[in-house]
Design an enzyme around this catalytic site. Structure first.
Site, short mmCIF file in Angstrom:
data_model
loop_
_atom_site.label_atom_id
_atom_site.label_comp_id
_atom_site.label_asym_id
_atom_site.label_seq_id
_atom_site.Cartn_x
_atom_site.Cartn_y
_atom_site.Cartn_z
N ASP A 117 0.83 -1.20 0.00
CA ASP A 117 0.00 0.00 0.00
C ASP A 117 0.87 1.26 0.00
O ASP A 117 1.89 1.33 0.70
CB ASP A 117 -0.90 -0.03 1.24
CG ASP A 117 -1.90 1.10 1.28
OD1 ASP A 117 -2.71 1.20 0.34
OD2 ASP A 117 -1.87 1.88 2.26
N GLU A 140 1.84 -0.26 -4.88
CA GLU A 140 0.86 0.78 -5.23
C GLU A 140 1.61 2.10 -5.33
O GLU A 140 2.15 2.59 -4.33
CB GLU A 140 -0.25 0.89 -4.19
CG GLU A 140 -1.29 1.94 -4.59
CD GLU A 140 -2.20 2.38 -3.46
OE1 GLU A 140 -3.33 2.81 -3.75
OE2 GLU A 140 -1.78 2.31 -2.28
#
Length: 537
Positions: free
Chosen positions: A210, A273
């Site tokens: 993330d 990401e």
């Protein structure tokens, strides 16, 4: 693994290069206990569907213990499973059963920030001289008072929150309930790398990391400059250019450390990401020291027209280092669904684009059904971003609504009240109904996936653009003695691609009535149609 690779897939090609990743938002996939929220046992119940669809790996959004301020992206324990999703034993059973089905399991890893209820942060904020204090980013107020700098939270407002008990501010790139970890602290790095090992020891096949580009901040915490492109009504985060709050030079040392741990285990994948321009995105490959796949979100962010898509695909394919591998992501839990962005007819063309480009495709659950964003009544809004900046349309609930399985109550998702409302068309746009309709978008996805799996050319062949008209995008995929031409009409009116000397046969169309059709010198397309042609040399 029980499942075999497609016919002719080159030996030694990593599974994450030849495979298709399917993102599961666990709250919305399948509820097994009637509480209206999806869980691990629900995912287990639907593994046969994923095999039937033809995907190779499931990426599961966060399932760790969390106060759920941001639906699991505020982690309070990195080595456990949230009770609402199940238990560690149930997770182990899911991994074992997925592997038995030939499916890999990718977990979300959230290293930039933890929950403000994580024991590390509770100790960190307890007193200034606590050994865990430097595990987070604490600073004195600015001269004269106020936050240490002008950084903005991605969810609106200042990225700093004052802790009255200790008189300092802590940094949070997202919610105040998500304090950022200090990745300049070697103890933090060691602890988080051990988290990766913990899950890989349990059989996890990789991680989607993330907000990877946020892990390194400017050591001097300098102010971000104003964004000259900011317009009234934009989200707060756009008012400044994020020059110093992310994507700092030492991020690549951090990424190298993460990759080294993945490389301790065979056959694992690291996905990052990274919302950055493509020229910065490709720097995260790192020549074997970076992530295997820096997520490429261009299909999410591009205007849906032939010229822009053609330029975007060609530029990205050219910039990916020769020894590295591209990837494509048309939708995820943070962005509006592809069918809402481009329309029902073009969603079929988007499916063909995704599954014929060079690089690993990532699908978002429900996109294979043509699911659209769902309007969420104000009283049922769940997303904190929408609550923090209401009226700007920033809420992500519309693309997180429950999977539509069949015509049973609540579309077969739950026997209880779903945590978010269902789409109005769930009685017709569901797996059961569409799976029995050979002309449906679900049937198209299955045909495309099957073709890709059995074709070494589509799996690993070279890509080359083909000049086309204003509303047509075309390219070839070539390997050894096989050459395929993909022609996509991104417009609603009929059009044609003229290619003097072309001889071939339609292998697959976004419609059902053209397979086997011979083509010569030109490819005729109806509006909103795409075709794959096997070319004869």
């Amino acid at each position: 693994m029980a499942r075999q690779t497609g016919n002719g897939t080159p030996a030694g090609v990593a599974w994450w290069k030849r495979g298709i990743v399917y993102q599961i938002y666990p709250l919305s996939f399948q509820d097994s206990n009637g509480d209206g929220k999806g869980d691990l046992n629900g995912i287990r119940q639907r593994l046969d569907y994923l095999v039937w669809l033809g995907v190779d790996a499931i990426w599961i959004s966060p399932i760790y213990p969390s106060p759920m301020a941001d639906f699991g992206y505020d982690v309070s324990d990195y080595r456990a499973i949230a009770a609402q999703f199940g238990t560690l034993e149930q997770f182990d059973a899911l991994v074992q059963e997925a592997h038995a089905h030939g499916l890999r399991v990718i977990l979300d890893f959230v290293p930039n920030h933890a929950s403000d209820q994580h024991p590390w942060f509770l100790l960190s904020r307890s007193e200034r001289d606590n050994p865990k204090r430097d595990w987070y980013i604490w600073r004195d107020p600015a001269p004269g008072g106020g936050p240490p700098n002008n950084w903005i939270s991605n969810f609106g407002g200042s990225a700093w929150t004052l802790d009255p008990a200790t008189g300092q501010y802590y940094h949070h790139a997202f919610l105040a309930e998500q304090p950022d970890l200090n990745w300049h602290n070697p103890q933090v790095r060691a602890a988080m790398l051990d988290v990766l090992r913990f899950w890989m020891e349990r059989g996890v096949d990789g991680f989607r990391i993330d907000v990877l580009w946020h892990l390194a901040k400017d050591p001097q915490l300098r102010d971000n400059p104003p964004n000259p492109g900011y317009q009234p009504g934009d989200a707060d985060i756009r008012c400044l250019l994020q020059v110093y709050s992310c994507d700092q030079p030492d991020i690549h040392d951090i990424v190298t450390g993460l990759r080294a741990v993945l490389d301790e285990y065979p056959d694992r994948v690291m996905i990052g990401e990274i919302y950055l321009p493509v020229e910065r995105l490709v720097a995260y490959y790192g020549g074997g020291r970076g992530v295997h796949l820096p997520f490429n979100f261009q299909l999410i962010e591009a205007s849906w027209n032939a010229s822009e898509l053609d330029h975007m695909v060609h530029e990205y394919d050219s910039l990916v280092p020769q020894e590295e591998w591209p990837n494509w992501v048309p939708g995820n839990h943070d962005k509006p669904r592809i069918a809402s962005r481009v329309g029902e007819a073009q969603a079929r063309v988007a499916a063909m684009l995704l599954l014929t480009l060079r690089g690993t495709p990532t699908m978002y659950y429900g996109d294979e059904l043509g699911m659209c964003d769902v309007s969420i009544p104000s009283e049922r809004v769940q997303d904190p971003w929408e609550k923090n900046e209401p009226g700007l349309g920033l809420g992500r609930d519309p693309q997180r609504t429950p999977m539509q399985w069949d015509t049973a109550p609540n579309a077969g998702f739950s026997t209880g009240l779903p945590w978010l409302p269902l789409a109005h068309d769930h009685d017709t746009h569901n797996v059961d109904c569409l799976g029995r309709d050979p002309s449906s978008i679900l049937a198209l996805y299955r045909r495309l996936i099957a073709l890709r799996r059995e074709s070494a050319t589509l799996t690993s062949g070279r890509y080359a653009r083909v000049a086309a008209g204003t509303q047509i995008m075309a390219y070839t995929r070539e390997r050894a003695d096989e050459r395929m031409l993909v022609v996509l009409n991104l417009g609603h009116a009929p059009d044609a691609l003229a290619l003097p000397g072309l001889q071939g046969e339609v292998m697959l169309s976004t419609r059902l009535d053209r397979e086997g059709e011979k083509v010569s010198d030109r490819v005729e397309l109806r509006g909103d149609e795409g075709v794959i042609v096997r070319m004869v040399r």
